[in-house]
Write a protein that holds these residues in place. Structure first.
Motif, PDB file in Angstrom:
ATOM      1  N   LEU A  42      16.817  30.791  32.615  1.00 35.12           N
ATOM      2  CA  LEU A  42      16.208  31.288  34.115  1.00 35.12           C
ATOM      3  C   LEU A  42      16.547  30.540  35.048  1.00 35.12           C
ATOM      4  N   SER A  43      16.773  29.195  35.087  1.00 37.85           N
ATOM      5  CA  SER A  43      17.091  28.603  36.208  1.00 37.85           C
ATOM      6  C   SER A  43      18.486  28.805  36.481  1.00 37.85           C
ATOM      7  N   LEU A  45      20.142  31.617  36.087  1.00 38.08           N
ATOM      8  CA  LEU A  45      20.115  32.785  36.838  1.00 38.08           C
ATOM      9  C   LEU A  45      19.362  33.283  38.123  1.00 38.08           C
ATOM     10  N   THR A  46      18.305  32.539  38.230  1.00 41.63           N
ATOM     11  CA  THR A  46      17.617  32.849  39.525  1.00 41.63           C
ATOM     12  C   THR A  46      17.635  31.478  40.427  1.00 41.63           C
ATOM     13  N   THR A  48      20.133  29.901  42.013  1.00 46.07           N
ATOM     14  CA  THR A  48      21.557  29.690  42.570  1.00 46.07           C
ATOM     15  C   THR A  48      21.436  28.938  43.874  1.00 46.07           C
TER      16      THR A  48
END
Length: 93
Positions: A42-43, A45-46, A48
């Motif tokens: 998740l980190s 992907l989200t 950036t």
């Protein structure tokens, strides 16, 4: 500061993944391992923008340190020389 924000956001994602997986019913030693993997994905992907800001901050800090070393290249040698003089002055032979 961007590094702290990014780290706190990653910890928050880990906490959220841990809580969600616990509510879903995952227990035992597998819970934190799966939560780490989920939070990592998740980190990636989200987060950036915060990750890029933290990277820029680290690079700027490294550049500043390199510039300081270029301006004052003999700081360590000077400190060692001063330490040797103090040791010689206060020697109790």
């Amino acid at each position: 500061m961007p590094l702290l924000i990014y780290s706190l956001l990653r910890l928050a994602l880990f906490g959220a993944a841990l809580g969600l997986l616990y509510v879903v019913g995952l227990r035992g030693w597998l819970l934190p391992i799966v939560a780490v993997v989920v939070a990592l994905a998740l980190s990636y992907l989200t987060l950036t923008k915060p990750r890029d800001a933290a990277t820029r901050w680290i690079a700027a800090r490294a550049d500043r340190r390199a510039a300081e070393r270029a301006v004052f290249p003999n700081v360590d040698a000077d400190a060692a020389h001063e330490d040797a003089q103090v040791d010689q002055r206060f020697r109790t032979d």
